[in-house]
Write an enzyme that holds these catalytic residues in place. Sequence first.
Site, PDB file in Angstrom:
ATOM      1  CG  ASP A 119     -17.564 -13.377 -14.456  1.00  8.87           C
ATOM      2  OD1 ASP A 119     -18.094 -14.095 -13.596  1.00  8.87           O
ATOM      3  OD2 ASP A 119     -17.080 -12.263 -14.204  1.00  8.87           O
ATOM      4  CG  ASP A 148      -6.867  -8.145 -19.401  1.00  9.04           C
ATOM      5  OD1 ASP A 148      -7.911  -8.770 -19.653  1.00  9.04           O
ATOM      6  OD2 ASP A 148      -6.855  -6.916 -19.135  1.00  9.04           O
ATOM      7  CB  VAL A 193      -8.401 -16.656 -13.375  1.00 10.87           C
ATOM      8  CG1 VAL A 193      -8.949 -17.465 -12.211  1.00 10.87           C
ATOM      9  CG2 VAL A 193      -9.464 -16.528 -14.468  1.00 10.87           C
ATOM     10  N   GLY A 216      -8.775 -11.503 -25.416  1.00 13.37           N
ATOM     11  CA  GLY A 216      -8.622 -12.643 -24.514  1.00 13.37           C
ATOM     12  C   GLY A 216      -8.585 -14.011 -25.167  1.00 13.37           C
TER      13      GLY A 216
HETATM   14  P1  IMP Z   1     -18.836 -11.806 -18.969  1.00 20.99           P
HETATM   15  O1  IMP Z   1     -19.415 -10.890 -20.014  1.00 20.99           O
HETATM   16  O2  IMP Z   1     -19.058 -11.277 -17.582  1.00 20.99           O
HETATM   17  O3  IMP Z   1     -19.269 -13.239 -19.111  1.00 20.99           O
HETATM   18  O4  IMP Z   1     -17.281 -11.771 -19.071  1.00 20.99           O
HETATM   19  C1  IMP Z   1     -16.617 -12.093 -20.200  1.00 20.99           C
HETATM   20  C2  IMP Z   1     -15.319 -11.324 -20.296  1.00 20.99           C
HETATM   21  O5  IMP Z   1     -14.911 -10.769 -19.043  1.00 20.99           O
HETATM   22  C3  IMP Z   1     -14.214 -12.245 -20.713  1.00 20.99           C
HETATM   23  O6  IMP Z   1     -14.075 -12.179 -22.088  1.00 20.99           O
HETATM   24  C4  IMP Z   1     -13.015 -11.693 -19.996  1.00 20.99           C
HETATM   25  O7  IMP Z   1     -12.370 -10.771 -20.825  1.00 20.99           O
HETATM   26  C5  IMP Z   1     -13.536 -10.943 -18.813  1.00 20.99           C
HETATM   27  N1  IMP Z   1     -13.344 -11.696 -17.550  1.00 20.99           N
HETATM   28  C6  IMP Z   1     -14.282 -12.333 -16.809  1.00 20.99           C
HETATM   29  N2  IMP Z   1     -13.755 -12.909 -15.718  1.00 20.99           N
HETATM   30  C7  IMP Z   1     -12.426 -12.634 -15.763  1.00 20.99           C
HETATM   31  C8  IMP Z   1     -11.302 -12.986 -14.912  1.00 20.99           C
HETATM   32  O8  IMP Z   1     -11.407 -13.682 -13.890  1.00 20.99           O
HETATM   33  N3  IMP Z   1     -10.099 -12.505 -15.307  1.00 20.99           N
HETATM   34  C9  IMP Z   1      -9.921 -11.754 -16.415  1.00 20.99           C
HETATM   35  N4  IMP Z   1     -10.921 -11.425 -17.245  1.00 20.99           N
HETATM   36  C10 IMP Z   1     -12.169 -11.857 -16.921  1.00 20.99           C
HETATM   37 MG    MG Z   2     -12.310 -10.967 -22.976  1.00 22.22          MG
END
Ligand code: IMP
Ligand code: MG
Length: 178
Positions: free
Chosen positions: A101, A157, A151, A43
Amino acid sequence: MENDIKKVLVSNEEINDICKKLGKQISKDYEGKDLVIVGLLKGCLPFMSDLFKEVTIYAKIDYMRVSSYAGKESTGKIKILNDISFGVTDKDVLIVDDIIDTGLTLEKIKNLFLARKAKSVKTCVLLDKPEGRTTSINADYVGTTVPKEFVVGYGLDYNDYYRNLSYIGVLKEEVYQK
Ligand code: IMP
Ligand code: MG
């Protein structure tokens, strides 16, 4: 592909401005330090490429491949698929990802580098989705904030597609029903 987009949240022009602003700030904050920028694949790719060109001080770059998502849902389990090639002991590490996120990914990778005795570990994301947070971590450098919506684009993706859009957008509902 562009027909699948319902609305644009962050335009390519806005992203360019964000990269310039963050690159300037990072260059100022890390002047004289031993900076290693670690991007989280896949990403981070477009963001890393544009951001890195705005960094004007000595900096090394490396990548780590991690995965946590299946479709639209975070699995909550972060797997390291490929590790970096540098040792980070005594280095000032800046982790770069597309979005924060839940915070699980950045929390886990940050703790990993701290355990490897990095001198400092900070985080930089293009997007922050604060309403999704389930951890106490916040990114040190944030491009912009987005609402709690899934998103895509500019590295982000859905089932590994849409990463090559030059902007951040939201998909039409019908795309998920396919
Ligand atoms: P976290 O570990 O939940 O903070 O998420 C981090 C990873 O989740 C990011 O590197 C993204 O690859 C994926 N991610 C989180 N939200 C989205 C989104 O809205 N669209 C696509 N990928 C997301
Ligand atoms: Mg990612």
